[in-house]
Structures are given as C-alpha cells and as structure tokens.
Design a protein around this motif. Structure first.
Motif, PDB file in Angstrom:
ATOM      1  N   LEU A   7      43.765  44.782  73.990  1.00  0.00           N
ATOM      2  CA  LEU A   7      44.516  43.934  73.063  1.00  0.00           C
ATOM      3  C   LEU A   7      45.616  43.170  73.800  1.00  0.00           C
ATOM      4  CD1 LEU A   7      45.233  45.895  69.751  1.00  0.00           C
ATOM      5  CD2 LEU A   7      43.954  43.760  70.007  1.00  0.00           C
ATOM      6  N   ASP A   8      46.291  43.875  74.682  1.00  0.00           N
ATOM      7  CA  ASP A   8      47.386  43.266  75.441  1.00  0.00           C
ATOM      8  C   ASP A   8      46.881  42.110  76.299  1.00  0.00           C
ATOM      9  OD1 ASP A   8      50.230  43.427  76.407  1.00  0.00           O
ATOM     10  OD2 ASP A   8      49.229  43.839  78.317  1.00  0.00           O
ATOM     11  N   MET A   9      45.722  42.273  76.898  1.00  0.00           N
ATOM     12  CA  MET A   9      45.163  41.201  77.724  1.00  0.00           C
ATOM     13  C   MET A   9      44.849  39.956  76.898  1.00  0.00           C
ATOM     14  SD  MET A   9      45.226  41.929  80.862  1.00  0.00           S
ATOM     15  CE  MET A   9      44.199  40.563  81.407  1.00  0.00           C
ATOM     16  N   ILE A  10      44.446  40.163  75.643  1.00  0.00           N
ATOM     17  CA  ILE A  10      44.189  39.026  74.750  1.00  0.00           C
ATOM     18  C   ILE A  10      45.489  38.257  74.497  1.00  0.00           C
ATOM     19  CG2 ILE A  10      43.556  38.420  72.378  1.00  0.00           C
ATOM     20  CD1 ILE A  10      41.557  40.816  72.538  1.00  0.00           C
ATOM     21  N   GLY A  11      46.562  38.988  74.213  1.00  0.00           N
ATOM     22  CA  GLY A  11      47.849  38.350  74.004  1.00  0.00           C
ATOM     23  C   GLY A  11      48.364  37.663  75.260  1.00  0.00           C
ATOM     24  N   ARG A  12      48.201  38.313  76.400  1.00  0.00           N
ATOM     25  CA  ARG A  12      48.640  37.720  77.666  1.00  0.00           C
ATOM     26  C   ARG A  12      47.938  36.386  77.907  1.00  0.00           C
ATOM     27  NH1 ARG A  12      50.958  39.589  82.216  1.00  0.00           N
ATOM     28  NH2 ARG A  12      50.720  41.794  81.666  1.00  0.00           N
ATOM     29  N   LYS A  13      46.636  36.339  77.636  1.00  0.00           N
ATOM     30  CA  LYS A  13      45.878  35.111  77.886  1.00  0.00           C
ATOM     31  C   LYS A  13      46.387  33.966  77.010  1.00  0.00           C
ATOM     32  CE  LYS A  13      41.161  33.406  78.485  1.00  0.00           C
ATOM     33  NZ  LYS A  13      41.424  32.074  77.938  1.00  0.00           N
TER      34      LYS A  13
ATOM     35  N   CYS B   2      54.172  44.517  73.260  1.00  0.00           N
ATOM     36  CA  CYS B   2      54.421  45.885  72.809  1.00  0.00           C
ATOM     37  C   CYS B   2      53.426  46.213  71.697  1.00  0.00           C
ATOM     38  CB  CYS B   2      55.844  46.043  72.279  1.00  0.00           C
ATOM     39  SG  CYS B   2      57.139  45.714  73.490  1.00  0.00           S
ATOM     40  N   ILE B   3      52.689  47.311  71.848  1.00  0.00           N
ATOM     41  CA  ILE B   3      51.694  47.720  70.862  1.00  0.00           C
ATOM     42  C   ILE B   3      51.956  49.178  70.508  1.00  0.00           C
ATOM     43  CG2 ILE B   3      49.248  47.932  70.316  1.00  0.00           C
ATOM     44  CD1 ILE B   3      48.708  45.861  72.531  1.00  0.00           C
ATOM     45  N   SER B   4      52.377  49.408  69.277  1.00  0.00           N
ATOM     46  CA  SER B   4      52.793  50.740  68.831  1.00  0.00           C
ATOM     47  C   SER B   4      51.820  51.225  67.752  1.00  0.00           C
ATOM     48  CB  SER B   4      54.219  50.703  68.290  1.00  0.00           C
ATOM     49  OG  SER B   4      55.096  50.107  69.240  1.00  0.00           O
ATOM     50  N   VAL B   5      51.316  52.444  67.917  1.00  0.00           N
ATOM     51  CA  VAL B   5      50.258  52.957  67.053  1.00  0.00           C
ATOM     52  C   VAL B   5      50.725  54.208  66.318  1.00  0.00           C
ATOM     53  CG1 VAL B   5      47.859  53.751  66.949  1.00  0.00           C
ATOM     54  CG2 VAL B   5      48.544  52.062  68.677  1.00  0.00           C
ATOM     55  N   ASN B   6      50.551  54.207  64.998  1.00  0.00           N
ATOM     56  CA  ASN B   6      50.804  55.379  64.149  1.00  0.00           C
ATOM     57  C   ASN B   6      52.200  55.949  64.318  1.00  0.00           C
ATOM     58  OD1 ASN B   6      48.260  55.115  63.031  1.00  0.00           O
ATOM     59  ND2 ASN B   6      47.302  56.556  64.424  1.00  0.00           N
ATOM     60  N   GLU B   7      52.323  57.040  65.055  1.00  0.00           N
ATOM     61  CA  GLU B   7      53.605  57.733  65.176  1.00  0.00           C
ATOM     62  C   GLU B   7      54.617  56.948  66.014  1.00  0.00           C
ATOM     63  OE1 GLU B   7      51.275  58.818  68.823  1.00  0.00           O
ATOM     64  OE2 GLU B   7      50.804  58.590  66.684  1.00  0.00           O
ATOM     65  N   GLU B   8      54.144  55.940  66.743  1.00  0.00           N
ATOM     66  CA  GLU B   8      55.024  55.109  67.566  1.00  0.00           C
ATOM     67  C   GLU B   8      55.654  54.028  66.693  1.00  0.00           C
ATOM     68  OE1 GLU B   8      52.065  55.630  71.441  1.00  0.00           O
ATOM     69  OE2 GLU B   8      52.165  53.730  70.363  1.00  0.00           O
TER      70      GLU B   8
ATOM     71  N   GLY C 274      55.723  50.435  72.206  1.00  0.00           N
ATOM     72  CA  GLY C 274      54.571  51.143  72.743  1.00  0.00           C
ATOM     73  C   GLY C 274      53.958  50.390  73.913  1.00  0.00           C
ATOM     74  N   ILE C 275      53.621  51.124  74.972  1.00  0.00           N
ATOM     75  CA  ILE C 275      53.059  50.528  76.186  1.00  0.00           C
ATOM     76  C   ILE C 275      51.548  50.389  76.043  1.00  0.00           C
ATOM     77  CG2 ILE C 275      52.696  50.841  78.660  1.00  0.00           C
ATOM     78  CD1 ILE C 275      55.280  52.440  78.748  1.00  0.00           C
ATOM     79  N   PRO C 276      50.995  49.195  76.278  1.00  0.00           N
ATOM     80  CA  PRO C 276      49.539  49.042  76.260  1.00  0.00           C
ATOM     81  C   PRO C 276      48.892  49.899  77.343  1.00  0.00           C
ATOM     82  CG  PRO C 276      50.637  46.905  76.260  1.00  0.00           C
ATOM     83  CD  PRO C 276      51.686  47.927  76.566  1.00  0.00           C
ATOM     84  N   GLY C 277      47.743  50.488  77.006  1.00  0.00           N
ATOM     85  CA  GLY C 277      47.084  51.355  77.965  1.00  0.00           C
ATOM     86  C   GLY C 277      45.715  51.788  77.481  1.00  0.00           C
ATOM     87  N   PRO C 278      45.291  52.992  77.837  1.00  0.00           N
ATOM     88  CA  PRO C 278      43.931  53.441  77.520  1.00  0.00           C
ATOM     89  C   PRO C 278      43.739  53.929  76.090  1.00  0.00           C
ATOM     90  CG  PRO C 278      45.090  55.141  78.755  1.00  0.00           C
ATOM     91  CD  PRO C 278      46.005  53.945  78.726  1.00  0.00           C
ATOM     92  N   ARG C 279      44.805  53.985  75.298  1.00  0.00           N
ATOM     93  CA  ARG C 279      44.654  54.481  73.933  1.00  0.00           C
ATOM     94  C   ARG C 279      43.628  53.643  73.165  1.00  0.00           C
ATOM     95  NH1 ARG C 279      49.396  56.599  69.892  1.00  0.00           N
ATOM     96  NH2 ARG C 279      48.050  57.140  68.128  1.00  0.00           N
ATOM     97  N   VAL C 280      42.683  54.339  72.533  1.00  0.00           N
ATOM     98  CA  VAL C 280      41.608  53.676  71.790  1.00  0.00           C
ATOM     99  C   VAL C 280      41.994  53.591  70.316  1.00  0.00           C
ATOM    100  CG1 VAL C 280      39.175  53.769  71.129  1.00  0.00           C
ATOM    101  CG2 VAL C 280      39.877  54.494  73.425  1.00  0.00           C
ATOM    102  N   ILE C 281      41.930  52.397  69.763  1.00  0.00           N
ATOM    103  CA  ILE C 281      42.228  52.200  68.346  1.00  0.00           C
ATOM    104  C   ILE C 281      41.115  52.818  67.498  1.00  0.00           C
ATOM    105  CG2 ILE C 281      42.542  50.483  66.523  1.00  0.00           C
ATOM    106  CD1 ILE C 281      44.874  50.686  68.513  1.00  0.00           C
TER     107      ILE C 281
END
Length: 250
Positions: free
Chosen positions: A39-45, A67-73, A77-84
C-alpha cells in the motif's frame, strides 16, 4: 503559515491535491491479502510521479512514505509485512512536500465485512471532522473547533484521543499554530487569522483517551485504553467565508 500570495495558494492547493489523491488511490487498492508495504508503495508512486516527496521521510526520517495504522494502532504505523485481513480497520495518513510547500491528510477505512459498530464509528469520525471544519472562519476563536467536536463526541457517546492534536502546516509539516486541540481546551485563546493554514484531525474512539508508545517500534502509537479509533484529516486555509479545504479530491 499565512497565505500571502497567489503563488502560496496555488502551491498549497497542488501539494494538498496530491496528498488527497494518494489516500484515494491507496484506499482503492485496500483489500485482504495486500501488505501495508505494498500500500505504501502505491502512495509513494502517486507522490513521486508528480515530483512530491514524503513529508515524514523528509522531516523525521520515518521508515515509510506514508503512515498506515491497522486496528489496535492509532497513528504513525510503519508500512511493512503486515497483511491486511477482512474486517480490518485501516488508517491511511499521507503528508507531502512539493516546491517547498506541505500538505497533510488522512482517512480511516474498513475492509469488508463491516460490523455495524465500526461502520458507525467511521461514519461519525467523518462527521466529527466536518463539525470542526464548520467552525472555521476568520476572527473566530480556535477553541470553537475543539468545543464543537467535544460536544459531538459526548452526545454520541464517543471519546477523543486528547494528546494527538491538529497543527499548523504549509512551509513545514508541523509549524505554528502548534497543538490545536480537537477536544475542549479551556487554555486555548488564539484567534483564526485570514489565510492561516492548519489541519483539523480529530481522533474519535470507542473508549480510548490517550495515545501511547507500544513496544513494537519507536513510532507506532496505540490508544489507552485499547479501543477502536478513527482519524479523518484535512488541511485548510482560513477565510472570511469559512475553510478553503486543500486536500479534498473528487
């Protein structure tokens, strides 16, 4: 900053539009199985293709373009390997710089299936933002914003995160006026000036009162107590006719 020329306004509109477009494009790609890094790469582009730079990277060496924050965050939130996954509550926050001007916007989204409680929270998070925006007019107290949002939250039985404030933006990501409360603040005595640029970004929660660091990394914030929380944000310019919103896209 205070807008003082047509060039100021044109440049602010351009970077604001790019921030809004990045959020919209990322949200369209949001589905189970995508990672937050993807997702972050899409925004960066979106930003880089238009000659803009990630403001968190530029100003704070944040480890991601957005910044991408999921659920409890709650935030940062740091973009990374977390799968939506299906049912996730995802906040996308994009800020950028172009030609020396900055914009900042964010929205929360639910990945279906949607529970009625979280659907209502997202709907009312947007309403809380607009309750605040509707208070903006040259010569009015800045305190009107937090007072109105606080009244809305209390009436609808929500809480507000009271250490994540709105802020001035324009020539840098965070500048004067600093610490603009989106909750009732009896110490807020400042007045909105014509041309003043800042964000409005309430964090509406189902029980959270405070954002605190976790043990996950040096950036990600969590609500205390833990509770679903949404954030909706726009950058605007104060005018005598109300807010000129810079980060809205069709």
């Amino acid at each position: 900053m205070i807008v003082s020329s047509d060039e100021d306004l044109t440049k602010l509109k351009e970077v604001g539009r790019l921030c809004g477009l990045a959020v919209k494009t990322m949200a369209a790609a949001l589905e189970p199985g995508i990672t937050t890094a993807e997702l972050d790469m899409i925004g960066r582009k979106v930003l880089e293709d238009a000659g803009a730079r990630s403001a968190p990277e530029l100003c704070y060496q944040f480890p991601g373009a957005t910044c991408i924050s999921v659920n409890e965050e709650v935030a940062h939130g740091i973009p990374g390997p977390r799968v939506i996954a299906a049912g996730d509550l995802v906040n996308i926050d994009v800020s950028a710089e172009k030609d020396g001007y900055f914009g900042d916007t964010g929205s929360s989204f639910i990945v279906p299936p949607v529970t009625p409680k979280i659907e209502r929270l997202c709907r009312d998070g947007k309403r809380a933002l607009w309750v605040g925006l509707n208070q903006i007019r040259t010569g009015q107290p800045l305190a009107n914003i937090g007072n109105a949002i606080g009244k809305f939250a209390a009436k609808n039985r929500y809480t507000l995160i009271t250490n994540l404030a709105s802020h001035g933006v324009g020539r840098s990501l965070h500048e004067e006026p600093t610490e603009l409360s989106t909750w009732p603040d009896p110490d807020e005595t400042r007045i909105m000036e014509e041309g003043l640029v800042f964000t409005v970004e309430p964090f509406l929660s189902l029980g959270g009162h405070w954002a605190e660091d976790g043990d996950k990394d040096a950036w990600t914030l969590f609500s205390e107590p833990r509770a679903p929380t949404v954030q909706f944000e726009h950058t605007l310019v104060v005018t005598k006719n109300g807010p000129l919103i810079l980060t809205m896209v069709e």
